[in-house]
Design a protein around this motif. Structure first.
Motif, PDB file in Angstrom:
ATOM      1  N   VAL A  41       1.644   1.643  -6.338  1.00 36.73           N
ATOM      2  CA  VAL A  41       1.335   0.454  -5.547  1.00 36.73           C
ATOM      3  C   VAL A  41       1.826  -0.741  -6.352  1.00 36.73           C
ATOM      4  O   VAL A  41       1.493  -0.886  -7.532  1.00 36.73           O
ATOM      5  N   GLU A  42       2.635  -1.568  -5.722  1.00 36.69           N
ATOM      6  CA  GLU A  42       3.223  -2.739  -6.379  1.00 36.69           C
ATOM      7  C   GLU A  42       2.206  -3.882  -6.442  1.00 36.69           C
ATOM      8  O   GLU A  42       1.249  -3.910  -5.661  1.00 36.69           O
ATOM      9  N   PRO A  43       2.425  -4.844  -7.356  1.00 32.48           N
ATOM     10  CA  PRO A  43       1.531  -6.007  -7.414  1.00 32.48           C
ATOM     11  C   PRO A  43       1.436  -6.710  -6.054  1.00 32.48           C
ATOM     12  O   PRO A  43       2.444  -6.815  -5.342  1.00 32.48           O
ATOM     13  N   HIS A  44       0.255  -7.134  -5.703  1.00 36.53           N
ATOM     14  CA  HIS A  44      -0.026  -7.888  -4.474  1.00 36.53           C
ATOM     15  C   HIS A  44       0.227  -7.067  -3.206  1.00 36.53           C
ATOM     16  O   HIS A  44       0.465  -7.627  -2.138  1.00 36.53           O
ATOM     17  N   GLU A  45       0.157  -5.749  -3.313  1.00 37.96           N
ATOM     18  CA  GLU A  45       0.408  -4.846  -2.194  1.00 37.96           C
ATOM     19  C   GLU A  45      -0.842  -3.992  -1.995  1.00 37.96           C
ATOM     20  O   GLU A  45      -1.449  -3.539  -2.961  1.00 37.96           O
ATOM     21  N   THR A  46      -1.218  -3.761  -0.749  1.00 42.10           N
ATOM     22  CA  THR A  46      -2.325  -2.851  -0.485  1.00 42.10           C
ATOM     23  C   THR A  46      -1.809  -1.412  -0.558  1.00 42.10           C
ATOM     24  O   THR A  46      -0.603  -1.168  -0.417  1.00 42.10           O
ATOM     25  N   PRO A  47      -2.698  -0.444  -0.775  1.00 44.60           N
ATOM     26  CA  PRO A  47      -2.249   0.949  -0.753  1.00 44.60           C
ATOM     27  C   PRO A  47      -1.566   1.317   0.573  1.00 44.60           C
ATOM     28  O   PRO A  47      -0.572   2.038   0.584  1.00 44.60           O
ATOM     29  N   GLU A  48      -2.093   0.808   1.692  1.00 41.16           N
ATOM     30  CA  GLU A  48      -1.480   1.092   2.992  1.00 41.16           C
ATOM     31  C   GLU A  48      -0.058   0.536   3.054  1.00 41.16           C
ATOM     32  O   GLU A  48       0.865   1.208   3.518  1.00 41.16           O
ATOM     33  N   GLN A  49       0.140  -0.676   2.573  1.00 34.80           N
ATOM     34  CA  GLN A  49       1.480  -1.261   2.550  1.00 34.80           C
ATOM     35  C   GLN A  49       2.407  -0.446   1.653  1.00 34.80           C
ATOM     36  O   GLN A  49       3.582  -0.246   1.969  1.00 34.80           O
ATOM     37  N   ALA A  50       1.879   0.044   0.536  1.00 36.98           N
ATOM     38  CA  ALA A  50       2.680   0.865  -0.374  1.00 36.98           C
ATOM     39  C   ALA A  50       3.115   2.166   0.290  1.00 36.98           C
ATOM     40  O   ALA A  50       4.262   2.591   0.143  1.00 36.98           O
ATOM     41  N   ALA A  51       2.216   2.803   1.035  1.00 32.37           N
ATOM     42  CA  ALA A  51       2.561   4.051   1.726  1.00 32.37           C
ATOM     43  C   ALA A  51       3.678   3.808   2.743  1.00 32.37           C
ATOM     44  O   ALA A  51       4.616   4.601   2.846  1.00 32.37           O
ATOM     45  N   ILE A  52       3.588   2.716   3.465  1.00 33.89           N
ATOM     46  CA  ILE A  52       4.614   2.370   4.457  1.00 33.89           C
ATOM     47  C   ILE A  52       5.940   2.068   3.763  1.00 33.89           C
ATOM     48  O   ILE A  52       7.004   2.531   4.186  1.00 33.89           O
ATOM     49  N   ARG A  53       5.892   1.297   2.662  1.00 27.44           N
ATOM     50  CA  ARG A  53       7.107   0.967   1.919  1.00 27.44           C
ATOM     51  C   ARG A  53       7.754   2.225   1.330  1.00 27.44           C
ATOM     52  O   ARG A  53       8.971   2.409   1.419  1.00 27.44           O
ATOM     53  N   GLU A  54       6.940   3.097   0.745  1.00 25.22           N
ATOM     54  CA  GLU A  54       7.471   4.316   0.133  1.00 25.22           C
ATOM     55  C   GLU A  54       8.116   5.238   1.181  1.00 25.22           C
ATOM     56  O   GLU A  54       9.125   5.878   0.902  1.00 25.22           O
ATOM     57  N   ALA A  55       7.549   5.306   2.375  1.00 26.30           N
ATOM     58  CA  ALA A  55       8.161   6.112   3.441  1.00 26.30           C
ATOM     59  C   ALA A  55       9.569   5.600   3.745  1.00 26.30           C
ATOM     60  O   ALA A  55      10.498   6.383   3.955  1.00 26.30           O
ATOM     61  N   TYR A  56       9.711   4.296   3.723  1.00 28.50           N
ATOM     62  CA  TYR A  56      11.033   3.709   3.993  1.00 28.50           C
ATOM     63  C   TYR A  56      11.972   3.907   2.798  1.00 28.50           C
ATOM     64  O   TYR A  56      13.122   4.309   2.969  1.00 28.50           O
ATOM     65  N   GLU A  57      11.483   3.637   1.590  1.00 28.13           N
ATOM     66  CA  GLU A  57      12.340   3.735   0.408  1.00 28.13           C
ATOM     67  C   GLU A  57      12.779   5.165   0.123  1.00 28.13           C
ATOM     68  O   GLU A  57      13.931   5.397  -0.236  1.00 28.13           O
ATOM     69  N   GLU A  58      11.885   6.124   0.285  1.00 28.65           N
ATOM     70  CA  GLU A  58      12.218   7.498  -0.080  1.00 28.65           C
ATOM     71  C   GLU A  58      12.785   8.319   1.067  1.00 28.65           C
ATOM     72  O   GLU A  58      13.574   9.229   0.833  1.00 28.65           O
ATOM     73  N   ALA A  59      12.377   8.021   2.303  1.00 29.91           N
ATOM     74  CA  ALA A  59      12.824   8.843   3.437  1.00 29.91           C
ATOM     75  C   ALA A  59      13.613   8.062   4.474  1.00 29.91           C
ATOM     76  O   ALA A  59      14.049   8.627   5.464  1.00 29.91           O
ATOM     77  N   ASP A  60      13.769   6.751   4.264  1.00 25.72           N
ATOM     78  CA  ASP A  60      14.473   5.885   5.211  1.00 25.72           C
ATOM     79  C   ASP A  60      13.829   5.943   6.594  1.00 25.72           C
ATOM     80  O   ASP A  60      14.503   5.946   7.615  1.00 25.72           O
ATOM     81  N   ILE A  61      12.489   6.009   6.587  1.00 27.78           N
ATOM     82  CA  ILE A  61      11.735   6.083   7.832  1.00 27.78           C
ATOM     83  C   ILE A  61      10.827   4.872   7.920  1.00 27.78           C
ATOM     84  O   ILE A  61      10.019   4.620   7.014  1.00 27.78           O
ATOM     85  N   LYS A  62      10.968   4.131   9.010  1.00 28.93           N
ATOM     86  CA  LYS A  62      10.123   2.964   9.227  1.00 28.93           C
ATOM     87  C   LYS A  62       8.856   3.412   9.939  1.00 28.93           C
ATOM     88  O   LYS A  62       8.894   3.904  11.056  1.00 28.93           O
ATOM     89  N   VAL A  63       7.760   3.245   9.242  1.00 30.55           N
ATOM     90  CA  VAL A  63       6.440   3.600   9.756  1.00 30.55           C
ATOM     91  C   VAL A  63       5.674   2.296   9.907  1.00 30.55           C
ATOM     92  O   VAL A  63       5.645   1.481   8.988  1.00 30.55           O
ATOM     93  N   SER A  64       5.074   2.094  11.075  1.00 29.94           N
ATOM     94  CA  SER A  64       4.307   0.865  11.263  1.00 29.94           C
ATOM     95  C   SER A  64       2.815   1.080  11.066  1.00 29.94           C
ATOM     96  O   SER A  64       2.078   0.143  10.810  1.00 29.94           O
TER      97      SER A  64
END
Length: 159
Positions: A41-64
């Motif tokens: 989890v990055e600074p100033h990021e919620t765990p939920e935001q981190a999960a969404i970001r990681e899905a995009y960064e690692e799998a190129d999948i946009k999850v809302s």
């Protein structure tokens, strides 16, 4: 950060119908192990935001939207100490792309728990299948062998 300080991570089990999109890791920790996408989890990021970001960064999948499953606290006498927030997200099927963390593969949800996975994950799969939340407290020895695990929500001793 002091050695052994707990770090915070978020993981997201990406799911389509009865399959999970898992990452066969090519980096440590857990080289060669099947795991969900996720990371710190990055600074100033919620765990939920981190999960969404990681899905995009690692799998190129946009999850809302992700669904919270539980928390995994891992403690060891070495430098592997984490608090991880676990989520799922239902996604449309797509051909897995490239990932610099490993190889993405669709795995049947019944087969996933039988693969080479982190030692905490069989319990996580079981709780997800049962639709139950969890707060797991996992203890490792210095050789990174899981020596005990308890669900603090229910009191269930898993190991």
């Amino acid at each position: 950060m002091k050695p052994g300080t707990k770090r915070v991570a978020a993981f997201c089990f990406l799911k389509h119908k009865n399959q999970f999109l898992l990452l066969k890791r090519t980096k440590m920790p857990y080289f060669g192990v099947f795991a969900p996408v996720g990371g710190s989890v990055e600074p100033h990021e919620t765990p939920e935001q981190a999960a969404i970001r990681e899905a995009y960064e690692e799998a190129d999948i946009k999850v809302s939207e992700v669904s919270f499953c539980g928390i995994l606290a891992e403690t060891s006498p070495i430098d592997y100490n984490w608090i991880s927030f676990i989520y799922t997200a239902e996604i449309p099927y797509q051909v897995p792309g490239n990932c610099d963390e490993g190889q993405l593969m669709w795995i049947d949800q019944d087969i996933a728990p039988t693969l080479h996975i982190p030692p905490t994950d069989p319990a996580i799969y079981r709780y997800m299948r049962q639709g139950e939340s969890f707060v797991l407290n996992a203890i490792y020895n210095a050789d990174m062998q899981l020596i005990s695990m308890k669900n603090n929500l229910t009191g269930e001793i898993i190991i």
